[in-house]
Design a protein around this motif. Structure first.
Motif, PDB file in Angstrom:
ATOM      1  N   ALA A  11       0.786  -1.246  -0.046  1.00 36.11           N
ATOM      2  CA  ALA A  11      -0.130  -0.023  -0.114  1.00 36.11           C
ATOM      3  C   ALA A  11       0.877   1.276   0.039  1.00 36.11           C
ATOM      4  CB  ALA A  11      -0.924   0.016   0.980  1.00 36.11           C
ATOM      5  N   ILE A  12       1.884   1.297   0.607  1.00 37.88           N
ATOM      6  CA  ILE A  12       2.836   2.406   0.899  1.00 37.88           C
ATOM      7  C   ILE A  12       3.177   2.787  -0.716  1.00 37.88           C
ATOM      8  CG2 ILE A  12       5.130   1.192   1.049  1.00 37.88           C
ATOM      9  CD1 ILE A  12       3.926   4.529   2.421  1.00 37.88           C
ATOM     10  N   ASP A  13       3.380   1.863  -1.701  1.00 41.39           N
ATOM     11  CA  ASP A  13       3.691   2.263  -3.057  1.00 41.39           C
ATOM     12  C   ASP A  13       2.673   3.139  -3.533  1.00 41.39           C
ATOM     13  OD1 ASP A  13       5.958   0.520  -2.641  1.00 41.39           O
ATOM     14  OD2 ASP A  13       5.327  -0.652  -4.305  1.00 41.39           O
ATOM     15  N   ARG A  14       1.504   2.944  -3.344  1.00 42.18           N
ATOM     16  CA  ARG A  14       0.275   3.668  -3.728  1.00 42.18           C
ATOM     17  C   ARG A  14       0.249   5.036  -3.150  1.00 42.18           C
ATOM     18  NH1 ARG A  14      -4.874   2.442  -6.944  1.00 42.18           N
ATOM     19  NH2 ARG A  14      -5.595   4.541  -7.219  1.00 42.18           N
ATOM     20  N   MET A  15       0.428   4.973  -1.856  1.00 37.46           N
ATOM     21  CA  MET A  15       0.057   6.064  -0.894  1.00 37.46           C
ATOM     22  C   MET A  15       1.375   7.017  -1.076  1.00 37.46           C
ATOM     23  SD  MET A  15      -0.777   4.088   2.647  1.00 37.46           S
ATOM     24  CE  MET A  15      -0.150   5.302   3.582  1.00 37.46           C
ATOM     25  N   ALA A  16       2.494   6.507  -1.491  1.00 35.62           N
ATOM     26  CA  ALA A  16       3.569   7.531  -1.597  1.00 35.62           C
ATOM     27  C   ALA A  16       3.817   7.945  -3.010  1.00 35.62           C
ATOM     28  CB  ALA A  16       4.796   7.046  -1.038  1.00 35.62           C
ATOM     29  N   SER A  17       2.802   7.671  -3.916  1.00 33.39           N
ATOM     30  CA  SER A  17       3.006   8.218  -5.540  1.00 33.39           C
ATOM     31  C   SER A  17       3.310   9.771  -5.489  1.00 33.39           C
ATOM     32  CB  SER A  17       1.651   7.715  -6.017  1.00 33.39           C
ATOM     33  OG  SER A  17       0.449   8.688  -5.780  1.00 33.39           O
ATOM     34  N   GLY A  18       2.665  10.472  -4.413  1.00 35.18           N
ATOM     35  CA  GLY A  18       2.707  11.820  -4.646  1.00 35.18           C
ATOM     36  C   GLY A  18       1.388  12.375  -4.734  1.00 35.18           C
ATOM     37  N   ASN A  19       0.576  11.763  -5.151  1.00 33.36           N
ATOM     38  CA  ASN A  19      -0.835  12.345  -5.551  1.00 33.36           C
ATOM     39  C   ASN A  19      -1.734  12.195  -4.399  1.00 33.36           C
ATOM     40  OD1 ASN A  19      -0.142  12.840  -8.531  1.00 33.36           O
ATOM     41  ND2 ASN A  19      -0.415  10.485  -8.625  1.00 33.36           N
ATOM     42  N   VAL A  20      -2.461  13.089  -4.020  1.00 32.77           N
ATOM     43  CA  VAL A  20      -3.167  13.115  -2.980  1.00 32.77           C
ATOM     44  C   VAL A  20      -4.472  12.210  -3.250  1.00 32.77           C
ATOM     45  CG1 VAL A  20      -4.584  15.035  -3.699  1.00 32.77           C
ATOM     46  CG2 VAL A  20      -4.412  14.604  -1.185  1.00 32.77           C
ATOM     47  N   ALA A  21      -4.848  12.368  -4.293  1.00 29.80           N
ATOM     48  CA  ALA A  21      -5.583  11.068  -4.623  1.00 29.80           C
ATOM     49  C   ALA A  21      -5.534   9.854  -4.447  1.00 29.80           C
ATOM     50  CB  ALA A  21      -6.110  11.323  -6.207  1.00 29.80           C
ATOM     51  N   ASP A  22      -4.320   9.514  -4.374  1.00 30.33           N
ATOM     52  CA  ASP A  22      -3.917   7.859  -3.979  1.00 30.33           C
ATOM     53  C   ASP A  22      -4.222   7.739  -2.500  1.00 30.33           C
ATOM     54  OD1 ASP A  22      -3.428   6.500  -6.599  1.00 30.33           O
ATOM     55  OD2 ASP A  22      -1.638   7.845  -6.661  1.00 30.33           O
ATOM     56  N   LEU A  23      -3.957   8.918  -1.846  1.00 23.86           N
ATOM     57  CA  LEU A  23      -4.168   8.873  -0.385  1.00 23.86           C
ATOM     58  C   LEU A  23      -5.591   8.563  -0.153  1.00 23.86           C
ATOM     59  CD1 LEU A  23      -1.834  11.461   0.839  1.00 23.86           C
ATOM     60  CD2 LEU A  23      -1.457   9.052   1.298  1.00 23.86           C
ATOM     61  N   TYR A  24      -6.359   9.492  -0.984  1.00 24.65           N
ATOM     62  CA  TYR A  24      -7.659   9.160  -0.738  1.00 24.65           C
ATOM     63  C   TYR A  24      -8.338   7.892  -1.041  1.00 24.65           C
ATOM     64  CZ  TYR A  24     -12.919   9.966  -1.997  1.00 24.65           C
ATOM     65  OH  TYR A  24     -14.222   9.927  -2.125  1.00 24.65           O
ATOM     66  N   VAL A  25      -7.976   7.398  -1.974  1.00 25.46           N
ATOM     67  CA  VAL A  25      -8.352   5.866  -2.470  1.00 25.46           C
ATOM     68  C   VAL A  25      -7.798   5.043  -1.288  1.00 25.46           C
ATOM     69  CG1 VAL A  25      -8.114   4.251  -4.346  1.00 25.46           C
ATOM     70  CG2 VAL A  25      -8.334   6.444  -4.839  1.00 25.46           C
ATOM     71  N   VAL A  26      -6.759   5.075  -0.986  1.00 29.22           N
ATOM     72  CA  VAL A  26      -6.609   4.175  -0.063  1.00 29.22           C
ATOM     73  C   VAL A  26      -7.378   4.280   1.399  1.00 29.22           C
ATOM     74  CG1 VAL A  26      -4.424   3.323   1.680  1.00 29.22           C
ATOM     75  CG2 VAL A  26      -4.067   3.785  -0.725  1.00 29.22           C
ATOM     76  N   ARG A  27      -7.438   5.794   1.840  1.00 26.85           N
ATOM     77  CA  ARG A  27      -8.474   5.742   2.967  1.00 26.85           C
ATOM     78  C   ARG A  27      -9.910   5.302   2.479  1.00 26.85           C
ATOM     79  NH1 ARG A  27      -9.815   9.789   6.924  1.00 26.85           N
ATOM     80  NH2 ARG A  27     -11.617   8.774   7.848  1.00 26.85           N
ATOM     81  N   GLN A  28     -10.295   5.287   1.388  1.00 30.44           N
ATOM     82  CA  GLN A  28     -11.716   4.648   1.293  1.00 30.44           C
ATOM     83  C   GLN A  28     -11.635   3.369   1.109  1.00 30.44           C
ATOM     84  OE1 GLN A  28     -12.761   6.381  -2.701  1.00 30.44           O
ATOM     85  NE2 GLN A  28     -14.484   7.401  -1.704  1.00 30.44           N
ATOM     86  N   TYR A  29     -10.655   2.608   0.546  1.00 34.92           N
ATOM     87  CA  TYR A  29     -10.357   1.221   0.738  1.00 34.92           C
ATOM     88  C   TYR A  29     -10.554   0.883   2.053  1.00 34.92           C
ATOM     89  CZ  TYR A  29      -8.033  -3.410   0.576  1.00 34.92           C
ATOM     90  OH  TYR A  29      -7.954  -4.562   0.683  1.00 34.92           O
ATOM     91  N   ILE A  30      -9.757   1.474   3.077  1.00 31.68           N
ATOM     92  CA  ILE A  30      -9.701   0.927   4.601  1.00 31.68           C
ATOM     93  C   ILE A  30     -10.896   1.192   5.173  1.00 31.68           C
ATOM     94  CG2 ILE A  30      -8.720   1.532   6.819  1.00 31.68           C
ATOM     95  CD1 ILE A  30      -6.589   0.215   4.994  1.00 31.68           C
ATOM     96  N   ASP A  31     -11.956   2.104   5.033  1.00 29.67           N
ATOM     97  CA  ASP A  31     -12.997   2.390   5.471  1.00 29.67           C
ATOM     98  C   ASP A  31     -14.087   1.563   4.908  1.00 29.67           C
ATOM     99  OD1 ASP A  31     -12.065   4.599   6.894  1.00 29.67           O
ATOM    100  OD2 ASP A  31     -13.007   6.185   5.544  1.00 29.67           O
ATOM    101  N   ALA A  32     -13.848   1.086   3.586  1.00 32.67           N
ATOM    102  CA  ALA A  32     -14.727   0.119   3.223  1.00 32.67           C
ATOM    103  C   ALA A  32     -14.505  -1.407   3.811  1.00 32.67           C
ATOM    104  CB  ALA A  32     -14.546  -0.105   1.397  1.00 32.67           C
ATOM    105  N   GLN A  33     -13.276  -1.494   3.872  1.00 32.28           N
ATOM    106  CA  GLN A  33     -13.013  -2.850   4.661  1.00 32.28           C
ATOM    107  C   GLN A  33     -13.601  -2.788   6.136  1.00 32.28           C
ATOM    108  OE1 GLN A  33     -11.451  -5.550   2.947  1.00 32.28           O
ATOM    109  NE2 GLN A  33     -11.718  -3.935   1.518  1.00 32.28           N
ATOM    110  N   ARG A  34     -13.753  -1.875   6.664  1.00 30.65           N
ATOM    111  CA  ARG A  34     -14.297  -1.597   7.914  1.00 30.65           C
ATOM    112  C   ARG A  34     -15.802  -1.994   7.952  1.00 30.65           C
ATOM    113  NH1 ARG A  34     -12.862   3.727  10.223  1.00 30.65           N
ATOM    114  NH2 ARG A  34     -14.324   3.225  11.913  1.00 30.65           N
ATOM    115  N   GLY A  35     -16.447  -1.491   6.799  1.00 35.11           N
ATOM    116  CA  GLY A  35     -17.951  -1.700   6.859  1.00 35.11           C
ATOM    117  C   GLY A  35     -18.478  -0.628   6.818  1.00 35.11           C
TER     118      GLY A  35
END
Length: 137
Positions: free
Chosen positions: A113-137
């Motif tokens: 996940a750090i590869d996606r998060m550290a892309s430099g794009n704020v949108a990738d942080l947003y997408v990872v955050r959404q993914y984690i929130d979705a996993q939580r239900g």
């Protein structure tokens, strides 16, 4: 005769002033650097997460010698904090290691996940955050 209390009731509830970037900067940076330590992030990864290109700016922020960081950086830190919190809820024992483990979810394509998060794009942080929130239900 009207009293001060009557006057206050007519004006409605007193609203607290929203914290300014200056008010949020110190706590946000301290929290970010604690999370970065917990995740074992390299300096370059931390800079990417913060959206920084300049190492001297990064060092200034790390020392806490900045009055206010840009809104973009606060947004990035907010996403990192949300990811951190979500992982602590989902994976209490292994949350900090999750960011470095290969992940087969389509979002990560077998990469950590750090590869996606550290892309430099704020949108990738947003997408990872959404993914984690979705996993939580």
């Amino acid at each position: 005769m009207a009293t001060a209390a009557d006057s206050a009731r007519r004006k409605g509830p007193i609203r607290a002033k929203a914290p300014s970037r200056k008010d949020l900067t110190g706590p946000a940076l301290r929290t970010f650097f604690r999370i970065a330590d917990a995740w074992g992030l390299k300096e370059a990864e931390q800079m990417k997460l913060l959206g920084l290109d300049n190492r001297s700016t990064f060092q200034t922020w790390k020392r806490g010698a900045v009055a206010a960081i840009p809104k973009d950086a606060l947004e990035r830190i907010s996403y990192v904090m949300g990811i951190y919190k979500g992982l602590k809820i989902l994976l209490p024992r292994t949350a900090d290691e999750w960011v470095r483990k290969p992940n087969e979810a389509p979002l990560f394509a077998g990469r950590p996940a750090i590869d996606r998060m550290a892309s430099g794009n704020v949108a990738d942080l947003y997408v990872v955050r959404q993914y984690i929130d979705a996993q939580r239900g």
